[in-house]
Design a protein around this motif. Structure first.
Motif, PDB file in Angstrom:
ATOM      1  N   ASN A   3       0.791  -1.227   0.000  1.00 36.15           N
ATOM      2  CA  ASN A   3       0.000   0.000   0.000  1.00 36.15           C
ATOM      3  C   ASN A   3       0.823   1.277   0.000  1.00 36.15           C
ATOM      4  O   ASN A   3       0.536   2.176  -0.752  1.00 36.15           O
ATOM      5  CB  ASN A   3      -0.974  -0.048   1.180  1.00 36.15           C
ATOM      6  N   PRO A   4       1.888   1.409   0.836  1.00 30.41           N
ATOM      7  CA  PRO A   4       2.634   2.659   0.866  1.00 30.41           C
ATOM      8  C   PRO A   4       3.214   3.059  -0.492  1.00 30.41           C
ATOM      9  O   PRO A   4       3.433   4.224  -0.753  1.00 30.41           O
ATOM     10  CB  PRO A   4       3.747   2.391   1.885  1.00 30.41           C
ATOM     11  N   GLU A   5       3.471   2.103  -1.391  1.00 31.60           N
ATOM     12  CA  GLU A   5       4.049   2.431  -2.684  1.00 31.60           C
ATOM     13  C   GLU A   5       3.128   3.311  -3.524  1.00 31.60           C
ATOM     14  O   GLU A   5       3.590   4.020  -4.395  1.00 31.60           O
ATOM     15  CB  GLU A   5       4.421   1.163  -3.449  1.00 31.60           C
ATOM     16  N   LEU A   6       1.841   3.237  -3.289  1.00 26.86           N
ATOM     17  CA  LEU A   6       0.905   4.077  -4.043  1.00 26.86           C
ATOM     18  C   LEU A   6       1.019   5.534  -3.618  1.00 26.86           C
ATOM     19  O   LEU A   6       0.505   6.416  -4.270  1.00 26.86           O
ATOM     20  CB  LEU A   6      -0.534   3.590  -3.847  1.00 26.86           C
ATOM     21  N   ASP A  23      -0.219  -5.894 -16.069  1.00 25.95           N
ATOM     22  CA  ASP A  23       0.282  -6.699 -14.964  1.00 25.95           C
ATOM     23  C   ASP A  23      -0.842  -6.890 -13.947  1.00 25.95           C
ATOM     24  O   ASP A  23      -1.241  -5.947 -13.258  1.00 25.95           O
ATOM     25  CB  ASP A  23       1.482  -5.987 -14.324  1.00 25.95           C
ATOM     26  N   ARG A  24      -1.333  -8.115 -13.858  1.00 19.35           N
ATOM     27  CA  ARG A  24      -2.482  -8.402 -12.976  1.00 19.35           C
ATOM     28  C   ARG A  24      -2.184  -8.095 -11.513  1.00 19.35           C
ATOM     29  O   ARG A  24      -3.058  -7.680 -10.772  1.00 19.35           O
ATOM     30  CB  ARG A  24      -2.934  -9.842 -13.139  1.00 19.35           C
ATOM     31  N   GLY A  25      -0.954  -8.291 -11.112  1.00 18.93           N
ATOM     32  CA  GLY A  25      -0.582  -8.018  -9.730  1.00 18.93           C
ATOM     33  C   GLY A  25      -0.719  -6.541  -9.394  1.00 18.93           C
ATOM     34  O   GLY A  25      -1.290  -6.175  -8.362  1.00 18.93           O
ATOM     35  N   ILE A  26      -0.213  -5.698 -10.277  1.00 22.63           N
ATOM     36  CA  ILE A  26      -0.309  -4.253 -10.045  1.00 22.63           C
ATOM     37  C   ILE A  26      -1.754  -3.789 -10.146  1.00 22.63           C
ATOM     38  O   ILE A  26      -2.230  -3.018  -9.311  1.00 22.63           O
ATOM     39  CB  ILE A  26       0.610  -3.483 -11.016  1.00 22.63           C
ATOM     40  N   LEU A  27      -2.482  -4.281 -11.149  1.00 24.41           N
ATOM     41  CA  LEU A  27      -3.885  -3.876 -11.300  1.00 24.41           C
ATOM     42  C   LEU A  27      -4.711  -4.295 -10.083  1.00 24.41           C
ATOM     43  O   LEU A  27      -5.538  -3.523  -9.596  1.00 24.41           O
ATOM     44  CB  LEU A  27      -4.466  -4.457 -12.593  1.00 24.41           C
ATOM     45  N   SER A  28      -4.468  -5.500  -9.599  1.00 18.59           N
ATOM     46  CA  SER A  28      -5.183  -5.971  -8.404  1.00 18.59           C
ATOM     47  C   SER A  28      -4.837  -5.130  -7.186  1.00 18.59           C
ATOM     48  O   SER A  28      -5.708  -4.796  -6.379  1.00 18.59           O
ATOM     49  CB  SER A  28      -4.850  -7.434  -8.116  1.00 18.59           C
ATOM     50  N   GLN A  29      -3.557  -4.783  -7.059  1.00 24.58           N
ATOM     51  CA  GLN A  29      -3.127  -3.976  -5.920  1.00 24.58           C
ATOM     52  C   GLN A  29      -3.750  -2.589  -5.963  1.00 24.58           C
ATOM     53  O   GLN A  29      -4.173  -2.057  -4.936  1.00 24.58           O
ATOM     54  CB  GLN A  29      -1.601  -3.869  -5.884  1.00 24.58           C
ATOM     55  N   GLU A  32      -7.323  -3.051  -4.897  1.00 27.57           N
ATOM     56  CA  GLU A  32      -7.397  -3.342  -3.462  1.00 27.57           C
ATOM     57  C   GLU A  32      -7.108  -2.102  -2.608  1.00 27.57           C
ATOM     58  O   GLU A  32      -7.769  -1.847  -1.609  1.00 27.57           O
ATOM     59  CB  GLU A  32      -6.399  -4.450  -3.132  1.00 27.57           C
ATOM     60  N   ASP A  33      -6.115  -1.329  -3.031  1.00 28.88           N
ATOM     61  CA  ASP A  33      -5.699  -0.175  -2.240  1.00 28.88           C
ATOM     62  C   ASP A  33      -6.560   1.060  -2.452  1.00 28.88           C
ATOM     63  O   ASP A  33      -6.754   1.852  -1.528  1.00 28.88           O
ATOM     64  CB  ASP A  33      -4.242   0.186  -2.545  1.00 28.88           C
ATOM     65  N   LEU A  34      -7.058   1.252  -3.664  1.00 30.65           N
ATOM     66  CA  LEU A  34      -7.726   2.514  -3.969  1.00 30.65           C
ATOM     67  C   LEU A  34      -9.246   2.449  -4.093  1.00 30.65           C
ATOM     68  O   LEU A  34      -9.910   3.463  -3.905  1.00 30.65           O
ATOM     69  CB  LEU A  34      -7.141   3.125  -5.252  1.00 30.65           C
ATOM     70  N   HIS A  76       2.922  13.906  -8.370  1.00 29.49           N
ATOM     71  CA  HIS A  76       2.873  13.535  -6.955  1.00 29.49           C
ATOM     72  C   HIS A  76       2.857  12.016  -6.864  1.00 29.49           C
ATOM     73  O   HIS A  76       3.687  11.365  -7.456  1.00 29.49           O
ATOM     74  CB  HIS A  76       1.652  14.164  -6.278  1.00 29.49           C
ATOM     75  N   SER A  77       1.904  11.456  -6.193  1.00 28.54           N
ATOM     76  CA  SER A  77       1.807  10.002  -6.094  1.00 28.54           C
ATOM     77  C   SER A  77       0.720   9.501  -7.040  1.00 28.54           C
ATOM     78  O   SER A  77      -0.161  10.249  -7.462  1.00 28.54           O
ATOM     79  CB  SER A  77       1.461   9.595  -4.665  1.00 28.54           C
ATOM     80  N   PHE A  78       0.797   8.209  -7.358  1.00 29.09           N
ATOM     81  CA  PHE A  78      -0.242   7.606  -8.179  1.00 29.09           C
ATOM     82  C   PHE A  78      -1.583   7.703  -7.467  1.00 29.09           C
ATOM     83  O   PHE A  78      -2.608   7.983  -8.088  1.00 29.09           O
ATOM     84  CB  PHE A  78       0.080   6.142  -8.499  1.00 29.09           C
TER      85      PHE A  78
END
Length: 195
Positions: A3-6, A23-29, A32-34, A76-78
């Motif tokens: 989560n902090p990477e976002l 990338d399914r991992g990034i899309l899922s993250q 999940e996070d946003l 800024h951040s994503f």
């Protein structure tokens, strides 16, 4: 990815690369996070769960298209970019439905510049409108315009189609004129016109 990477601007490039490569991992993250943040913002501002899903999906598509085309710059951040994009999408939908809340409640305040986001959103809508209008043209016009937009010279287009360069130039001009007419006649055009 955690989560902090976002929250970090430096990691936005990695996320955009993940979008571009699906990338399914990034899309899922990202989901999940946003999604909880976006759902919360929409529910607090006259929306429903289905609205949150729609807005989130629209923003994912916008980010994907911009990532693939290399058109996105995140300062800024994503997370702040994505939240701002969803916020703008929701405000536009409320305005279109004439359901603007008296006061908009933000649930996240570290956002990208709203003016820049609005400009990017307008460019995206114009691009989408042009794509819709392009499908109304004949196959020949679609192929000529798409080849030209990809950077093919008129000479190359003429050779590929068995035409003279002068005729290819005339045909491209005619096709562009037809595309402009199709855009101007599209129902969404009135919404995009300034003033």
């Amino acid at each position: 990815m955690s989560n902090p990477e976002l929250h970090k601007a430096a990691d936005a490039e990695e996320i955009l690369a993940g979008f571009a490569s699906r990338d399914r991992g990034i899309l899922s993250q990202v989901y999940e996070d946003l999604f909880p943040l976006i759902r919360n913002m929409i529910l607090k501002n006259a929306g429903q769960e289905a609205d949150a899903l729609d807005i989130f999906q629209e923003a994912m598509v916008i980010v994907y298209e911009k990532a693939v085309n290399g058109e996105m710059q995140i300062r800024h951040s994503f997370k702040s970019y994505f939240y701002g994009l969803c916020r703008l999408q929701w405000l536009m939908k409320l305005r279109k439905q004439k359901q603007m809340p008296v006061a908009f409640t933000d649930v996240f305040t570290d956002q990208e510049d709203p003016v820049e986001l609005a400009q990017q959103q307008e460019q995206h809508q114009q691009y989408q409108l042009m794509r819709k209008a392009l499908t109304q043209l004949g196959q020949d016009c679609q192929e000529i315009l798409q080849a030209f937009w990809r950077g093919a010279s008129l000479r190359a287009i003429a050779q590929q189609r068995g035409l003279t360069e002068a005729y290819a130039k005339k045909r491209k001009f005619t096709c562009q004129k037809q595309l402009i007419q199709a855009v101007e006649q599209h129902p969404d055009f009135q919404e995009l016109k300034p003033g």
